[in-house]
Design a protein around this motif. Structure first.
Motif, PDB file in Angstrom:
ATOM      1  N   UNK A   1       0.848  -1.190   0.000  1.00  0.00           N
ATOM      2  CA  UNK A   1       0.000   0.000   0.000  1.00  0.00           C
ATOM      3  C   UNK A   1       0.884   1.241   0.000  1.00  0.00           C
ATOM      4  N   UNK A   2       0.824   1.977  -1.095  1.00  0.00           N
ATOM      5  CA  UNK A   2       1.640   3.182  -1.241  1.00  0.00           C
ATOM      6  C   UNK A   2       0.972   4.355  -0.515  1.00  0.00           C
ATOM      7  N   UNK A   3       1.769   5.105   0.263  1.00  0.00           N
ATOM      8  CA  UNK A   3       1.239   6.227   1.046  1.00  0.00           C
ATOM      9  C   UNK A   3       2.139   7.446   0.886  1.00  0.00           C
ATOM     10  N   UNK A   4       1.549   8.565   0.479  1.00  0.00           N
ATOM     11  CA  UNK A   4       2.265   9.853   0.416  1.00  0.00           C
ATOM     12  C   UNK A   4       2.343  10.395   1.843  1.00  0.00           C
ATOM     13  N   UNK A   5       3.554  10.470   2.382  1.00  0.00           N
ATOM     14  CA  UNK A   5       3.797  10.693   3.811  1.00  0.00           C
ATOM     15  C   UNK A   5       4.569  12.008   3.981  1.00  0.00           C
ATOM     16  N   UNK A   6       3.841  13.077   4.346  1.00  0.00           N
ATOM     17  CA  UNK A   6       4.471  14.386   4.529  1.00  0.00           C
ATOM     18  C   UNK A   6       5.133  14.458   5.901  1.00  0.00           C
ATOM     19  N   UNK A   7       6.380  14.938   5.910  1.00  0.00           N
ATOM     20  CA  UNK A   7       7.135  15.093   7.146  1.00  0.00           C
ATOM     21  C   UNK A   7       7.800  16.472   7.146  1.00  0.00           C
ATOM     22  N   UNK A   8       7.526  17.316   8.151  1.00  0.00           N
ATOM     23  CA  UNK A   8       8.201  18.614   8.225  1.00  0.00           C
ATOM     24  C   UNK A   8       9.710  18.438   8.408  1.00  0.00           C
TER      25      UNK A   8
ATOM     26  N   UNK B   1       6.747  -1.162   6.587  1.00  0.00           N
ATOM     27  CA  UNK B   1       7.077  -1.970   5.410  1.00  0.00           C
ATOM     28  C   UNK B   1       6.915  -3.458   5.698  1.00  0.00           C
ATOM     29  N   UNK B   2       7.175  -3.873   6.929  1.00  0.00           N
ATOM     30  CA  UNK B   2       7.062  -5.283   7.303  1.00  0.00           C
ATOM     31  C   UNK B   2       5.616  -5.778   7.240  1.00  0.00           C
ATOM     32  N   UNK B   3       4.665  -4.837   7.374  1.00  0.00           N
ATOM     33  CA  UNK B   3       3.250  -5.224   7.328  1.00  0.00           C
ATOM     34  C   UNK B   3       2.697  -5.184   5.909  1.00  0.00           C
ATOM     35  N   UNK B   4       3.364  -4.425   5.026  1.00  0.00           N
ATOM     36  CA  UNK B   4       2.873  -4.331   3.650  1.00  0.00           C
ATOM     37  C   UNK B   4       2.630  -2.910   3.171  1.00  0.00           C
ATOM     38  N   UNK B   5       3.208  -1.925   3.868  1.00  0.00           N
ATOM     39  CA  UNK B   5       3.058  -0.524   3.472  1.00  0.00           C
ATOM     40  C   UNK B   5       4.324  -0.011   2.780  1.00  0.00           C
ATOM     41  N   UNK B   6       4.139   0.856   1.815  1.00  0.00           N
ATOM     42  CA  UNK B   6       5.247   1.552   1.176  1.00  0.00           C
ATOM     43  C   UNK B   6       5.060   3.044   1.452  1.00  0.00           C
ATOM     44  N   UNK B   7       5.591   3.501   2.599  1.00  0.00           N
ATOM     45  CA  UNK B   7       5.449   4.904   2.987  1.00  0.00           C
ATOM     46  C   UNK B   7       6.496   5.727   2.234  1.00  0.00           C
ATOM     47  N   UNK B   8       6.041   6.611   1.383  1.00  0.00           N
ATOM     48  CA  UNK B   8       6.934   7.446   0.580  1.00  0.00           C
ATOM     49  C   UNK B   8       7.112   8.792   1.296  1.00  0.00           C
ATOM     50  N   UNK B   9       8.208   8.920   2.030  1.00  0.00           N
ATOM     51  CA  UNK B   9       8.454  10.112   2.846  1.00  0.00           C
ATOM     52  C   UNK B   9       8.715  11.318   1.945  1.00  0.00           C
ATOM     53  N   UNK B  10       8.000  12.396   2.220  1.00  0.00           N
ATOM     54  CA  UNK B  10       8.191  13.648   1.483  1.00  0.00           C
ATOM     55  C   UNK B  10       8.509  14.740   2.504  1.00  0.00           C
TER      56      UNK B  10
END
Length: 503
Positions: A349-356, A373-382
């Protein structure tokens, strides 16, 4: 003889000028971000609250034990039905433009908070119907319904008073030339560089102001902030890295001031404003799976050396309103994977992940990314600059947003503005009619036991829906030089300048 007298006069003048220069004291404060607008009605950033502390007094303040104490107001009295609150104002208070702070001015400020386009104070004062002027130094707040958090709200930006004359003249540009009733008056602001304030000669509590100028300097890099403090370029810095605590304590020229913060850090999920309608926004099971993939204590140990407090609610586990029926859960990858399978979402599961931008914020995001990621998420840090992140969040240009809230003394201030339908800080546009009713009910009662029972039901709903995944509660970490005397850190995170001295 004449030449000698002239020489003596010149030397005396030189010493006089040097003494005058030395007498001009400047407190230099390093900030972790550049604030948004310097208008208490329109502002929303934590770092902005620190700056407001130098020039915008409030009707009420808090003390070290979180008791509400007078500031611009002297007292308040609530009617038996809870629908009228009479406030007595402090006499002989002036705004920094010389205008008097009287009942008419207080009425103007409160109504401006309530009605101005884009006001972030409106939900904090939503129960307020109108303000009556009783006499030149007395106002009566007439409420639509009883509102138990009201006085607590007036200890923060909702209680800050602005000059009616300046506000009318400047309109929506007031934040560029703000005028309040605090100890220092605004001089200039250069975006991303500095904010300068000078001592206000007619401040009501001027006998307790001992520093001539306050300069705020936004320095995003915490390591650079600390280096500037050590070298003498700064006198005080906020948000010391937890990993730098030992270093600060070991330096004989530095002092570390701490307090448990009232707020939290959480992942705001874009549940109803996600243009891409990803699985995270569409399924509570996916959000619950993301929650279960995270080890809060591991984040605390890895990033913060165990200095912070893992949490799962909008108040910390030590808070009187914390719901013990819903304790912090441990990480459970197996259950997280099972929930994702039940949801039917395609993996990963791809997620757009905003981080200040900031060292600790980015470190937290990287740990969360690895765990998820171990559970199945693809957090795309921005990673983006803080003020820009707020604008993108408001516009719905995110799927998960890692954001800290500095906290308020009443639980309403940590929850309603983020979770009630249509509230201005509800960036993910979460909406649950049952939750809305409970938020509103909690505002109507003042008995702590009754309110806590309401919040227990509310907590169950929110922890099921997961519009915000709460991760931890920070410890406020402020470092200053030993030259600065009288500094005390309170849990609301403000930097209070009254009473401070520079040796």
């Amino acid at each position: 003889m004449k030449i000698l007298r002239l020489a003596a006069t010149a030397v005396a003048l030189l010493f006089s000028l040097q003494a005058a220069a030395q007498a001009q004291t400047t407190l230099r404060i390093g900030l972790a971000e550049d604030p948004d607008i310097l208008d208490p009605t329109l502002a929303r950033t934590y770092v902005g609250r620190i700056v407001f502390g130098a020039f915008c007094d409030k009707l009420f303040d808090i003390d070290e034990k979180l008791n509400i104490v007078p500031q611009l107001a002297l007292s308040h009295e609530t009617s038996a039905d809870g629908k009228e609150v009479t406030i007595k104002l402090r006499p002989n208070v002036k705004f920094q433009d010389g205008e008097p702070l009287d009942a008419e001015a207080a009425k103007f400020s409160l109504e401006r908070h309530l009605t101005m386009q884009g006001s972030f104070r409106k939900p904090e004062l939503t129960a307020l119907d109108h303000v009556d002027v009783v006499d030149p130094l007395t106002i009566k707040l007439v409420l639509k319904t009883p509102y138990s958090p009201l006085i607590a709200q007036l200890t923060d930006r909702a209680g800050m008073m602005v000059s009616p004359k300046a506000a009318k003249e400047e309109g929506d540009k007031f934040g560029l030339h703000p005028v309040c009733a605090g100890p220092y008056k605004f001089v200039e602001r250069v975006q991303q560089d500095r904010m300068v304030f000078e001592k206000f000669a007619d401040y009501w509590n001027k006998d307790n102001i001992f520093i001539d100028r306050v300069v705020f300097l936004p320095i995003v890099d915490a390591t650079v902030r600390l280096a500037n403090l050590k070298s003498g370029g700064l006198d005080l810095i906020e948000r010391v890295l937890a990993t730098d605590i030992k270093d600060v304590r070991a330096d004989p020229k530095l002092v570390l001031a701490t307090a448990p913060e009232l707020g939290y850090l959480g992942l705001t999920i874009n549940v109803n404003n996600d243009k891409n309608k990803g699985p995270l926004s569409q399924s509570e099971k996916v959000r619950q799976a993301l929650d279960l993939s995270i080890d809060r204590e591991a984040i605390n140990q890895v990033v913060f050396n165990g200095e912070f407090t893992p949490g799962n609610q909008w108040v910390s586990p030590t808070h009187p309103y914390y719901q013990t029926a819903f304790p912090v859960r441990g990480r459970d990858i197996a259950k997280a994977k099972a929930l994702l399978k039940e949801s039917g979402a395609a993996l990963p599961i791809s997620v757009d992940y905003i981080v200040p931008k900031g060292a600790e914020a980015e470190a937290v995001a990287q740990v969360v990314q690895s765990m998820a990621a171990e559970a199945g998420f693809d957090l795309k840090i921005r990673v983006i600059e803080f003020a820009t992140s707020l604008k993108q969040a408001q516009a719905g240009e995110f799927q998960a947003y890692q954001i800290n809230w500095s906290g308020r003394i009443d639980p309403d201030g940590n929850s309603y503005v983020f979770l009630h339908s249509g509230a201005p800080l509800n960036d993910g546009k979460y909406s649950n009619p049952e939750a809305d009713k409970l938020f509103e009910a909690a505002r109507l009662v003042s008995d702590p036991a009754q309110r806590k029972a309401i919040y227990e039901k509310l907590t169950g709903i929110v922890l099921n829906d997961e519009p915000i995944i709460y991760l931890y509660h920070r410890k406020l970490l402020i470092a200053h030089t030993t030259r600065l005397e009288g500094y005390k850190q309170l849990p609301d995170g403000l930097v209070r300048v009254v009473g401070l001295k520079l040796r």
